[in-house]
Design an enzyme around this catalytic site. Structure first.
Site, PDB file in Angstrom:
ATOM      1  N   ASP A   3       0.844  -1.192   0.000  1.00 47.11           N
ATOM      2  CA  ASP A   3       0.000   0.000   0.000  1.00 47.11           C
ATOM      3  C   ASP A   3       0.884   1.248   0.000  1.00 47.11           C
ATOM      4  O   ASP A   3       1.627   1.480   0.948  1.00 47.11           O
ATOM      5  CB  ASP A   3      -0.869  -0.042   1.270  1.00 47.11           C
ATOM      6  CG  ASP A   3      -2.023   0.921   1.198  1.00 47.11           C
ATOM      7  OD1 ASP A   3      -1.992   1.833   0.363  1.00 47.11           O
ATOM      8  OD2 ASP A   3      -2.966   0.760   1.997  1.00 47.11           O
ATOM      9  N   ASP A   4       0.821   2.033  -1.054  1.00 44.81           N
ATOM     10  CA  ASP A   4       1.604   3.284  -1.154  1.00 44.81           C
ATOM     11  C   ASP A   4       3.109   3.039  -1.238  1.00 44.81           C
ATOM     12  O   ASP A   4       3.887   3.864  -0.759  1.00 44.81           O
ATOM     13  CB  ASP A   4       1.356   4.218   0.044  1.00 44.81           C
ATOM     14  CG  ASP A   4       0.024   4.942  -0.017  1.00 44.81           C
ATOM     15  OD1 ASP A   4      -0.772   4.649  -0.912  1.00 44.81           O
ATOM     16  OD2 ASP A   4      -0.194   5.803   0.855  1.00 44.81           O
TER      17      ASP A   4
ATOM     18  N   CYS B 226      -5.319   5.023  -3.508  1.00 46.23           N
ATOM     19  CA  CYS B 226      -5.564   3.593  -3.281  1.00 46.23           C
ATOM     20  C   CYS B 226      -6.830   3.062  -3.941  1.00 46.23           C
ATOM     21  O   CYS B 226      -6.777   2.124  -4.723  1.00 46.23           O
ATOM     22  CB  CYS B 226      -5.682   3.296  -1.789  1.00 46.23           C
ATOM     23  SG  CYS B 226      -4.333   3.935  -0.808  1.00 46.23           S
TER      24      CYS B 226
ATOM     25  N   ASP C 145      -0.381  -0.402  -4.874  1.00 43.23           N
ATOM     26  CA  ASP C 145      -1.507   0.285  -5.528  1.00 43.23           C
ATOM     27  C   ASP C 145      -1.136   1.634  -6.131  1.00 43.23           C
ATOM     28  O   ASP C 145      -1.670   2.049  -7.149  1.00 43.23           O
ATOM     29  CB  ASP C 145      -2.709   0.420  -4.579  1.00 43.23           C
ATOM     30  CG  ASP C 145      -2.337   1.028  -3.238  1.00 43.23           C
ATOM     31  OD1 ASP C 145      -1.164   1.415  -3.041  1.00 43.23           O
ATOM     32  OD2 ASP C 145      -3.226   1.120  -2.367  1.00 43.23           O
ATOM     33  N   ASN C 146      -0.218   2.357  -5.470  1.00 41.64           N
ATOM     34  CA  ASN C 146       0.249   3.645  -6.015  1.00 41.64           C
ATOM     35  C   ASN C 146       1.570   3.990  -5.346  1.00 41.64           C
ATOM     36  O   ASN C 146       1.979   3.326  -4.401  1.00 41.64           O
ATOM     37  CB  ASN C 146      -0.782   4.771  -5.799  1.00 41.64           C
ATOM     38  CG  ASN C 146      -1.255   4.887  -4.371  1.00 41.64           C
ATOM     39  OD1 ASN C 146      -2.357   4.460  -4.014  1.00 41.64           O
ATOM     40  ND2 ASN C 146      -0.411   5.444  -3.523  1.00 41.64           N
TER      41      ASN C 146
END
Ligand SMILES: *[C@@H]1O[C@H](CO)[C@@H](O)[C@H](O)[C@H]1NC(C)=O
Ligand SMILES: *[C@@H]1O[C@H](CO)[C@@H](O)[C@H](O)[C@H]1NC(C)=O
Ligand SMILES: *[C@@H]1O[C@H](CO)[C@@H](O)[C@H](O)[C@H]1NC(C)=O
Ligand SMILES: *[C@@H]1O[C@H](CO)[C@@H](O)[C@H](O)[C@H]1NC(C)=O
Ligand SMILES: *[C@@H]1O[C@H](CO)[C@@H](O)[C@H](O)[C@H]1NC(C)=O
Length: 601
Positions: A56-57, A92, A339-340
Site C-alpha cells: 500500500d503506497d 488507493c 496500488d500507487n
C-alpha cells in the site's frame, strides 16, 4: 525446459478457447506441482495458481534489494522485474478498482476513497459487486482468497450489509482500523469487525495470508490468493479517526524487532528534493521551502516506511517457503506490486501521493512463475493495473462480462527474441488520471486537502531517431500543462511548458518559440495520444495508434514522428479543461475523440 514452455503455450490455447469451467482442474494428487510425477500416464494441463502481494503506497524508489532482500532473492532474481509499471490513479481506492475491474478509471469512475466520488459504497451503487476479477476467476474454476486492505470505506458499520463478492474466503481490513498498525480490525467472510488489540497489522495479515494459502493448497482446484498488507501506508490512529474530522496521517509504525534497522537512512537528496525554486503547477508551485525540522520529520517518516516494509519482506520469504514445501512453485505465479506510489520532500512536498510525478505513479511490479526467465528486467514495456488484472484473467482463462481495457503483460515465456514481430507492438504508454482533491499527509500539514488537482498525465517511452525517449505530459484543469523530458530530466525539475503556463495562453498556443520545432512536433503527438486515451475503451486503451491510424500505418511514437504526419497531428483538436471541479465531469474535458478525425489516407 522447452517442453514445459510448449506445454504452457498449449495450455494457454486450451484455456483461452475453453468455456471457463473447471474441467482442467482434475490433475490428480500432485495437483499444485507440475515438475514431479511426470511421465505417469496422461497428464491434463493445469491452470496456474496465482499469489498477489499488494503493498500500500509503496513507490518504485523503495523497490530495492537493500530494502527488501527476501523479495529480491526469492522473487525478482527468479522472475521478471518490470521497470515501467504505473498506477492509473495515484490513490488507493481508484487504483484497486482498476485492478478489480480491469478498467481505466475514466470507465469505472470510482475516483476517490470516499463518497460521493469513490469508496466501497459508490462501488456497490455502481453495480460492480459480483462483476470483479475474482468473480470471473471463480467462474473459471478457481478458489479465491483475499486478506488485508481491499477497498476504502469498507467500514465496521457497512461490512455486513455490503458483502464483498468473488472470494471463497475473505479477511478484509475495515475502517476506522485499516491504517491502525497496532489495532487492525477485520471483517472475516463478511462478518462483523474483529479487532486485534496490540497486534501488528502486517504480521497478522501475513499469518492470515499463509493460512489461506494452506487452504488453497489443500484443494484440488487452482487458486488465487491476494495478500494486501497496509505497509508502508501512513499510520492513522483509529481512536482519533473516530473522534475527529481532521486527517491524522503520520509516520508508519513497525514492530520492535525492526527498531534497529535503517537508523541512518535518509531520503535521497535528488535535484527535486526541497528545491530552492518552487516547481510544478497548480498548488504545487505555491509550496514553501521546507524548513529543517520538516526535513528531519520527512527523513524519520521515510525510515518508518522502510521499517514497515520489513514485515512484508519477511512475509514474502514465508510465502515462498510454503509454496516450495508444497511442491507448488512450478505451477504458481507470484506477483509483487503496490496500488500507487508515494512522495516525500520532492518538489517541496509533504508526504503523500495524488500527483502524477514519477514517485507518485511508478510502482514495483515483479512476477515469478512457470516458464518465466530468471532475473530478467523488462525496461521496454509499460504497463498498468488494468494490464495486471487482465493478466490474471488470461492466465485463468477467465473473461469479464463487459469490455475491459487491459492487455496481458508480456511474461517473457520463451525469451525476448522469440516474440519477434510482436515486440514491435509493445505497450509503451500509460495514462494517469485524477479528478478529486489532492491530499497531503504528515504532521506538518495544515489543511490536508488541495483543490485544483484534476489532470490527465500521459507517460510515453519509445525510441525516436535511434535514441530512447521518455516523456511525461500533463494537462491540468487550471489550464496549465507540464512536459518533462525524462531522459535528460529524470527528477522533473524542468517543465518545458512553464513559460507558456506563465503566459496563460493555451487556448491558441504556438509553442514553437518556447519549445523549438522538434519538441513541438513531439507535443502534438502527445496531445493526440492524450485525446484518444482520455476516453478510450478496450482496444484503443491498449493500442491508441489504432484509433488515430485505423489503416495501421503507425504503431509507435517513432513511426508517428514521420514528417508526413506533421499536418495531421498539428490539426487535431487539443485536450483542455473548462475549469476545475471535483469528480469526473466529461463535459468539462472537451473535445472527446471522434473516429472521424482519424488519418484516413
Ligand atoms: C462520474 O461520477 C460522478 C460522481 O462521482 C458523476 O457526477 C459523473 O457524472 C460521472 N462521470 C461520468 C463520465 O460518468
Ligand atoms: C469456491 O467457490 C466456488 C464458487 O462458489 C465453488 O464452486 C467452490 O467449490 C469453492 N471452493 C471451495 C474449496 O469451497
Ligand atoms: C491513539 O489515540 C488515542 C486517543 O488520542 C491515544 O490514547 C492512543 O495512545 C493513540 N495510540 C497510539 C498508538 O498512538
Ligand atoms: C518549521 O516550520 C514549522 C511550521 O510549519 C514550525 O513549527 C517549526 O518551528 C519550524 N522549524 C524551524 C527550525 O524553523
Ligand atoms: C483553482 O484554479 C482556478 C483556475 O481554474 C483559479 O481561479 C482558482 O483560484 C484556483 N483555486 C485554488 C484553491 O487554487
Amino acid at each position: 525446459m522447452l517442453v514445459r514452455i510448449l506445454l504452457f503455450c498449449l495450455l494457454g490455447l486450451v484455456v483461452a478457447g475453453g468455456n471457463g469451467d473447471s474441467k482442467a482442474s482434475g490433475g490428480g494428487h500432485n495437483r499444485h506441482g507440475n515438475g514431479k510425477g511426470n511421465g505417469k500416464g496422461k497428464k491434463l494441463p493445469l491452470k496456474p495458481n496465482m499469489v498477489l502481494i499488494l503493498a500500500d503506497d509503496q513507490d518504485a524508489g523503495t523497490h530495492t534489494r537493500e530494502i527488501m532482500p527476501r523479495l529480491f532473492d526469492r522473487l525478482v532474481d527468479k522472475g521478471v522485474n518490470y521497470e515501467n509499471f504505473f498506477t492509473p490513479v495515484s490513490l488507493c481506492c481508484p487504483s484497486r478498482v482498476s485492478l478489480l475491474r480491469t478498467q481505466a478509471a475514466h470507465n469505472h469512475n470510482i475516483t476517490n476513497v470516499e463518497l460521493p466520488h469513490g469508496g466501497w459504497v459508490k462501488f456497490n451503487n455502481a453495480g460492480y459487486v459480483k462483476h470483479t476479477m475474482p468473480d470471473f476467476l471463480q467462474a473459471a474454476g478457481y478458489n479465491t482468497y483475499y486478506v488485508g486492505k481491499y477497498m476504502n470505506q469498507q467500514t465496521e458499520a457497512n461490512c455486513v450489509e455490503l458483502p464483498v463478492s468473488g472470494f471463497n474466503a475473505s479477511d478484509m481490513l475495515v475502517d476506522p482500523y485499516t491504517y491502525d498498525y497496532w489495532r487492525p480490525g477485520f471483517s472475516v467472510n463478511n462478518g462483523p469487525v474483529e479487532i486485534h488489540e496490540d497486534t501488528y497489522s502486517n504480521d497478522i495479515v501475513a499469518q492470515k495470508g499463509l493460512a489461506h494459502l494452506d487452504s488453497a493448497l489443500a484443494s484440488s482446484r487452482p487458486f488465487f490468493v491476494g495478500i494486501a498488507p497496509i505497509g508502508p501506508h501512513s499510520y492513522m490512529n483509529s481512536s482519533l479517526r473516530k473522534s475527529s474530522a481532521r486527517l491524522y496521517m503520520d509516520t508508519p509504525l513497525w514492530p520492535i524487532r525492526h527498531n534497529h534497522m535503517f537508523n541512518d537512512a535518509q531520503l535521497p537528496r535528488t535535484e527535486s528534493f526541497n528545491p530552492d525554486e518552487p516547481m510544478g503547477v497548480s498548488w504545487v508551485k505555491t509550496l514553501p521551502k521546507l524548513n529543517s525540522s520538516n526535513v528531519a520529520y520527512l527523513d524519520e517518516f521515510y525510515r518508518g516506511r522502510l521499517r514497515s516494509l520489513q514485515s512484508i519482506d519477511e512475509m514474502v520469504g514465508q510465502i515462498f517457503d510454503k509454496l516450495e514445501a508444497a511442491g507448488a512453485l512450478d505451477n504458481t505465479y507470484v506477483i509483487y506490486t503496490s496500488d500507487n506510489g508515494f512522495a516525500l520532500g520532492t518538489h517541496r512536498r509533504q508526504p503523500g501521493k495524488t500527483l502524477a510525478f514519477e514517485e507518485d505513479i511508478k510502482v514495483p511490479l515483479a512476477i515469478r512463475g512457470p516458464g518465466m526467465p530468471k532475473g530478467f528486467t523488462d525496461t521496454v514495456s509499460s504497463y498498468g493495473m488494468v494490464d495486471l488484472s487482465r493478466t490474471f484473467l488470461d492466465l485463468a482463462g477467465a473473461k469479464p462480462d463487459y469490455e475491459d481495457d487491459g492487455t496481458k503483460i508480456n511474461l517473457h515465456l520463451g525469451n525476448e527474441r522469440s516474440t519477434g514481430a510482436r515486440s514491435y507492438m509493445k505497450h509503451r504508454h500509460s495514462l494517469t488520471e485524477f479528478w478529486v482533491r489532492g491530499i497531503e499527509e504528515g504532521r506538518f500539514v495544515e489543511s490536508s486537502y488541495r483543490l485544483n488537482n484534476t489532470y490527465r498525465t500521459l507517460r510515453v517511452h519509445d525510441t525516436v531517431a535511434g535514441k530512447p525517449v521518455t516523456y511525461s505530459y500533463g494537462v491540468w484543469c487550471t489550464g496549465e500543462r507540464e512536459l518533462y523530458d525524462l531522459t535528460t530530466d529524470p527528477y522533473q525539475v524542468r517543465n518545458l511548458l512553464a513559460p507558456l503556463n506563465a503566459l496563460g495562453k493555451f487556448a491558441a498556443f504556438d509553442a514553437d518559440a518556447v519549445l523549438g520545432t522538434e519538441m513541438q512536433r513531439v507535443l502534438h503527438r502527445l496531445d493526440a495520444l492524450t485525446l484518444v486515451l482520455k476516453t478510450c475503451v478496450g482496444k484503443s486503451c491498449v493500442e491508441p495508434y489504432s484509433a488515430l491510424f485505423p489503416r495501421g500505418q503507425v504503431h509507435t511514437l517513432r513511426e508517428a514522428m514521420r514528417g508526413k504526419y506533421d499536418g495531421f497531428f498539428a490539426n487535431l483538436p487539443k485536450v483542455h479543461f473548462d475549469h476545475c471541479m471535483l469528480g469526473y465531469q466529461s463535459r468539462l474535458e472537451q473535445p472527446e475523440w471522434d473516429d472521424a478525425w482519424a488519418y484516413m489516407k
